[in-house]
Every structure is written in structure tokens, then in C-alpha cells.
Motif scaffolding. Structure first.
Motif, PDB file in Angstrom:
ATOM      1  N   SER A 121       5.302 -28.275  30.995  1.00  0.00           N
ATOM      2  CA  SER A 121       3.873 -28.555  30.932  1.00  0.00           C
ATOM      3  C   SER A 121       3.043 -27.273  30.916  1.00  0.00           C
ATOM      4  CB  SER A 121       3.464 -29.391  32.138  1.00  0.00           C
ATOM      5  OG  SER A 121       3.587 -28.611  33.310  1.00  0.00           O
ATOM      6  N   ASN A 122       3.673 -26.133  31.070  1.00  0.00           N
ATOM      7  CA  ASN A 122       2.973 -24.848  31.126  1.00  0.00           C
ATOM      8  C   ASN A 122       2.128 -24.698  32.385  1.00  0.00           C
ATOM      9  OD1 ASN A 122       3.997 -23.951  28.615  1.00  0.00           O
ATOM     10  ND2 ASN A 122       2.430 -25.144  27.540  1.00  0.00           N
ATOM     11  N   VAL A 123       2.469 -25.423  33.429  1.00  0.00           N
ATOM     12  CA  VAL A 123       1.836 -25.234  34.737  1.00  0.00           C
ATOM     13  C   VAL A 123       2.787 -24.428  35.603  1.00  0.00           C
ATOM     14  CG1 VAL A 123       1.056 -26.375  36.846  1.00  0.00           C
ATOM     15  CG2 VAL A 123       0.417 -27.305  34.622  1.00  0.00           C
ATOM     16  N   ASP A 139      -5.495 -24.067  38.389  1.00  0.00           N
ATOM     17  CA  ASP A 139      -6.525 -23.294  37.701  1.00  0.00           C
ATOM     18  C   ASP A 139      -6.279 -23.376  36.194  1.00  0.00           C
ATOM     19  OD1 ASP A 139      -8.580 -21.490  37.219  1.00  0.00           O
ATOM     20  OD2 ASP A 139      -7.321 -19.731  37.582  1.00  0.00           O
ATOM     21  N   LEU A 140      -7.228 -23.940  35.457  1.00  0.00           N
ATOM     22  CA  LEU A 140      -7.115 -24.080  34.011  1.00  0.00           C
ATOM     23  C   LEU A 140      -7.960 -23.007  33.320  1.00  0.00           C
ATOM     24  CD1 LEU A 140      -7.589 -27.969  33.832  1.00  0.00           C
ATOM     25  CD2 LEU A 140      -5.504 -26.672  34.322  1.00  0.00           C
ATOM     26  N   VAL A 141      -7.887 -22.950  31.994  1.00  0.00           N
ATOM     27  CA  VAL A 141      -8.651 -21.952  31.240  1.00  0.00           C
ATOM     28  C   VAL A 141     -10.140 -22.084  31.531  1.00  0.00           C
ATOM     29  CG1 VAL A 141      -9.300 -21.164  28.932  1.00  0.00           C
ATOM     30  CG2 VAL A 141      -6.927 -21.828  29.410  1.00  0.00           C
ATOM     31  N   ASP A 142     -10.646 -23.319  31.504  1.00  0.00           N
ATOM     32  CA  ASP A 142     -12.073 -23.548  31.713  1.00  0.00           C
ATOM     33  C   ASP A 142     -12.346 -24.618  32.773  1.00  0.00           C
ATOM     34  OD1 ASP A 142     -11.028 -25.607  30.245  1.00  0.00           O
ATOM     35  OD2 ASP A 142     -12.610 -25.674  28.734  1.00  0.00           O
ATOM     36  N   GLY A 143     -11.338 -24.929  33.573  1.00  0.00           N
ATOM     37  CA  GLY A 143     -11.504 -25.990  34.557  1.00  0.00           C
ATOM     38  C   GLY A 143     -10.679 -25.756  35.808  1.00  0.00           C
ATOM     39  N   LEU A 183      -4.083 -24.599  29.313  1.00  0.00           N
ATOM     40  CA  LEU A 183      -4.677 -25.931  29.378  1.00  0.00           C
ATOM     41  C   LEU A 183      -6.188 -25.857  29.505  1.00  0.00           C
ATOM     42  CD1 LEU A 183      -2.136 -27.677  31.792  1.00  0.00           C
ATOM     43  CD2 LEU A 183      -2.370 -28.033  29.326  1.00  0.00           C
ATOM     44  N   HIS A 184      -6.875 -26.700  28.730  1.00  0.00           N
ATOM     45  CA  HIS A 184      -8.328 -26.771  28.743  1.00  0.00           C
ATOM     46  C   HIS A 184      -8.787 -28.147  29.234  1.00  0.00           C
ATOM     47  CE1 HIS A 184      -7.521 -23.495  25.907  1.00  0.00           C
ATOM     48  NE2 HIS A 184      -8.773 -23.092  26.080  1.00  0.00           N
ATOM     49  N   ILE A 185     -10.049 -28.211  29.614  1.00  0.00           N
ATOM     50  CA  ILE A 185     -10.645 -29.488  29.999  1.00  0.00           C
ATOM     51  C   ILE A 185     -10.466 -30.525  28.898  1.00  0.00           C
ATOM     52  CG2 ILE A 185     -12.882 -30.626  30.354  1.00  0.00           C
ATOM     53  CD1 ILE A 185     -13.723 -28.205  32.016  1.00  0.00           C
ATOM     54  N   ARG A 186     -10.644 -30.123  27.650  1.00  0.00           N
ATOM     55  CA  ARG A 186     -10.541 -31.076  26.529  1.00  0.00           C
ATOM     56  C   ARG A 186      -9.156 -31.704  26.447  1.00  0.00           C
ATOM     57  NH1 ARG A 186     -10.629 -25.959  23.875  1.00  0.00           N
ATOM     58  NH2 ARG A 186      -8.596 -25.457  22.906  1.00  0.00           N
ATOM     59  N   ASP A 187      -8.133 -30.987  26.898  1.00  0.00           N
ATOM     60  CA  ASP A 187      -6.779 -31.548  26.884  1.00  0.00           C
ATOM     61  C   ASP A 187      -6.661 -32.696  27.884  1.00  0.00           C
ATOM     62  OD1 ASP A 187      -5.955 -29.542  25.057  1.00  0.00           O
ATOM     63  OD2 ASP A 187      -5.630 -28.151  26.724  1.00  0.00           O
TER      64      ASP A 187
END
Length: 470
Positions: A9-11, A151-155, A110-114
Motif C-alpha cells: 500500500s506504500n504506507v 501522514d499523506l502528501v496533502d492530508g 498517497l493523496h486526499i483524492r485517492d
């Protein structure tokens, strides 16, 4: 202690530690009730919320959240404890300040849009939770609570895994929102204090026999499933409720005198619909209408013969149904699962109103006497809750659109979305969330066998009520 692990999942986990209450607990052991004990075979609850990424540094956020969690655990001592079984076989929560786990993870791609995918929830969102497939009985030697901040790219996603034998949805969201309140205000003064008393009919002398090796989940956690969140706007739900009640939509600009209209509203939790110029307990609620249209659509999608018996289960919070009434913020499980049965032929050939009326009758009948009968039945035959879809024709509705899932603010604004992990998911498991747009909208997290989901997504009667994602 630092850690480094990754998944498809890339987490990646950056660190993991134990957070302890900032004040020593003086709370006595809490005996598990007849509503807690059946949950020992269920997975931990996994729920969390998505935020826009705060502008403050992530290291400061992590430190702030750990400090707030430490304070909040002092207000919720059971969540920092462990389960223990005495020599009589009774199971307790020992409030021994053993602490809760805290994980800091990162999803660098990972972004919010995902996460706000308009159709299917990405599998990566499941990695926002830990203690996957952990059965609640394991709270004897594992933390009762684990918080993971990703912690995500934008979220930023804050996810909690909580032992289901210790907490139901009402208790979970009271803890989560208190956690946010403590973080935002930096104080232990809170607005909704939990009630830990164990004084009701739920506290029993019956002993649950635990099988060798501990209880197991009662469904196949490896069976193929597909998951989707279906969004229903306030307007779509209004249309459904009107259809189920055989009445008309009352527009607040209409000619009904305000005093008369407000009188009807004050006596009904669902404030939009009026049938035959009156509202009473026999009216179909918005949520019952929503359940009925889903029951019909899934039954069609499963392509049963008309004589096949189907079951629709609804979880009911009985804190205010039991006499004397329990505290609204009683901490523990105070839910019972109400089954409604009907043949596939009846579900498909009768109208929406008929299906909703079957659900409505069972909910209305679930008062103090019914709650006590459930308790007495369990005491005669103590057992874990049989969660699953055993004959292929069952649906189980959990959670609630009334839970305050968006009423939390850690100091950087309200959530963008609610998401759940892999826990307790099987063909026919449905979870209801308040819609992220508010205003009476509802999101249904629907889990079905892949072929059933494909049929549901092409069901015209059902899909006409679905709102396009924003």
C-alpha cells in the motif's frame, strides 16, 4: 521505539510506542456485560478520519497527539487497560494503566483524492489501521486501543483500533471526539463524560465458556469481497422516505402553520416528512426507508428463488430503551442485533413501503421487555455473537448515521471523510455513516461478494438514489 516496515500500500511505519495515562487510575475492574462478552469473537473496531494536512510540522503534530492521548486515557481508563479472566471464568477490564499503542506512519505517494475515490475505497486506506484481524479476546495480552497517525502528501489520517468487547460505536465516537477536544483545548475539561457504572441488568452471573485457544471470528475473513461507499443526499433520502410512507414531502415554505409544523417536528427525530398531516412512531424513518431499498436491491442482485428466506439485521442502541434508562454516554457495549425475516419473493414483489414496515415494526417492538428477553436468552445459552452471512442471504447493518463522526476537530479543522479498516467485513456487511456533506445526507459502506456488487451497481431502482461524488 523506531521501526521501519512497508507494505504494497506504500504506507511505511516510522515509529511505534506505548502512550500511558498521565494520571494513575483508581478505577476498579469492570466486569464485561452480556453485551460485551459476545463481542470477544469479533475483530477490533477500526475507524478513523481524514483531514487536510495541517500547516504545522508533522513532528509537532505527533507530539501534540501523544500528549492529548495521554490525557484522554486518564479520562477513559479502560482503554489503557487489559482484559483478564478470573478463576470463575468471569472476564474483566483491568484498568492497570498498561497503556495504548501509538504508531506514526507515512504514505508518501498517497493523496486526499485517492482516499476520496468516487467509487471503490482504495486498498491502501486499510493500511491506516493496525491490529488487523485481531480478535477482541486478544485484549488479554494486546492493547485495548491503538492509534495510528498516517501522514499523506496533502492530508493526515487518524485511525483507531479499539477492542469491540470494551466499546461499541457510541463509546468509540465519544472517546474519539473527546480525544480531539482534549487536543484542541489542551485541558481535561470535557463536554461529554463517559459513564463507567456497571449496575444494570447487563451485569450477569452467567459464564461464557471460552474454547481452547480462544474464540475465533465466525465468518471467512479470506472470502473475496468488494467494498464501495454509496452516498445519498438529503433530497434522495427525502424521496425514499416519501415513497415508503405513501405521503408527500412537506416543504418548510408550505402553508402549514408554523406552530403546527413545529409540534410535529418536536415529536419526531426525523424532521422532514409528514404522512396524513401527522407524525407518529409508526411512520417509516428515513433510515428504515434507506435500509429497505438496499434490502430489495441486494436480494435482487443475489438472484434467489422466491422461497429463499432472507434476513436483514439492524444494530440497535438500547441505552434509552432499557428501564431505568442508561446514561447516554455509558461506556461499553449496549447494542443488540434485531433480525427481520422475509422471503426473497416477498422482498422483491412487495413494494418499498412493505419492506420498510417490516423493519419498522421490529424496531418499535424493541423496548425494555425485548432487551431483557435478549439478556435472559443469552444467560440461558452464553455464546459469542455469530457475525457473518451463513446462508448467503443475510445482511447486517452496523454503525449509525447519527454517530458524531464529523464532530471532531483536533485544532486544524473538521474531517473530510470517515473510513474503516478490514475488520468484521464479509458479504452483506453494511455500515452507515453520516454523509460528509452533512445536512441529513448518509453514506453507506457496502461490502458484498464481487458478483453481487456488480449487479447492485447496475440496479436502476437503487442507483437512481445515489449521489455523485463531490
Amino acid at each position: 521505539m523506531p521501526a521501519s516496515s512497508s507494505s504494497p500500500s506504500n504506507v511505511t511505519v516510522i515509529s511505534k510506542c506505548t502512550v500511558f495515562p498521565d494520571q494513575k487510575s483508581s478505577m476498579e475492574d469492570l466486569k464485561l456485560s452480556v453485551s460485551d462478552l459476545p463481542m470477544l469473537s469479533c475483530h477490533y473496531i477500526q475507524k478513523g478520519v481524514l483531514f487536510t494536512r495541517p500547516s504545522i510540522p508533522i513532528d509537532f503534530i505527533i507530539s501534540l497527539l501523544k500528549h492529548a492521548l495521554s490525557r484522554t486515557l486518564s479520562l477513559f481508563p479502560p482503554l489503557a487497560g487489559r482484559l483478564t479472566t478470573d478463576h470463575h471464568g468471569y472476564v474483566y477490564i483491568t484498568c492497570n494503566d498498561a497503556g495504548a499503542d501509538f504508531i506514526h506512519a507515512v504514505g508518501p505517494t498517497l493523496h486526499i483524492r485517492d482516499i476520496l475515490s468516487p467509487i471503490h475505497v482504495p486498498e491502501s486506506a486499510k493500511s491506516f489501521f493496525s491490529l488487523d484481524r485481531t480478535v477482541s479476546y486478544d485484549g488479554h495480552f494486546k492493547p485495548i486501543l491503538l492509534v495510528q497517525v498516517t501522514d499523506l502528501v496533502d492530508g493526515l489520517f487518524i485511525g483507531c483500533s479499539v477492542n469491540h468487547a470494551v466499546s461499541d460505536g457510541t463509546s468509540f465516537w465519544n472517546f474519539f471526539n473527546t480525544f480531539s477536544e482534549v487536543c484542541r483545548n489542551g485541558t481535561r475539561r470535557i463536554t461529554k463524560s463517559p459513564d463507567f457504572k456497571r449496575e444494570s441488568v447487563l451485569i450477569s452471573s452467567a459464564v461464557l465458556k471460552i474454547p481452547e485457544g480462544g474464540p475465533k471470528v465466525t465468518f471467512n475473513a479470506d472470502a473475496p469481497i468488494k467494498e464501495r461507499i454509496f452516498s445519498f443526499s438529503r433530497e434522495s433520502i427525502q424521496r425514499l422516505k416519501a415513497k415508503a410512507n405513501g405521503g408527500k414531502w412537506v416543504d418548510f415554505d408550505c402553508a402549514i402553520p408554523v406552530a403546527e409544523l413545529m409540534g410535529k417536528i418536536n415529536n419526531n427525530n426525523d424532521k422532514t416528512w409528514v404522512r396524513n398531516s401527522s407524525l407518529d412512531s409508526s411512520d417509516i424513518s428515513s433510515f428504515q426507508a434507506l435500509c429497505a431499498v438496499l434490502w430489495r436491491a441486494v436480494t435482487r442482485a443475489r438472484k434467489f428463488p422466491s422461497e429463499k428466506m432472507t434476513t436483514f439485521r439492524m444494530a440497535v442502541n438500547y441505552r434509552q430503551r432499557l428501564e431505568p434508562k442508561m446514561d447516554p454516554y455509558y461506556f461499553g457495549n449496549a447494542i443488540q442485533s434485531i433480525p427481520t425475516y422475509a422471503t426473497a419473493g416477498d422482498v422483491m414483489s412487495r413494494d418499498l413501503r412493505w419492506c420498510a414496515e417490516q423493519l419498522n415494526k421490529n424496531v418499535l417492538a424493541h423496548g425494555d421487555a425485548t432487551v431483557r428477553k435478549f439478556v435472559a436468552d443469552w444467560e440461558r445459552d452464553p455464546r459469542c455473537f455469530p457475525l457473518g452471512n451463513f446462508d448467503g442471504a443475510m445482511m447486517t447493518m452496523g454503525s449509525s448515521p447519527r454517530f458524531p463522526m464529523y464532530e471532531n476537530d483536533f485544532g486544524w479543522g473538521k474531517p473530510l471523510a470517515v473510513r474503516s479498516g478490514r475488520a468484521n467485513k464479509f458479504d452483506g456487511k453494511i455500515s452507515a455513516f453520516p454523509g460528509r456533506v452533512g445536512g441529513g445526507s448518509v453514506d453507506l459502506e457496502v461490502v458484498l461478494a464481487p458478483e453481487t456488487m456488480s449487479c447492485l451497481e447496475s440496479d436502476q431502482e437503487f442507483m437512481q438514489y445515489i449521489t455523485a461524488a463531490h
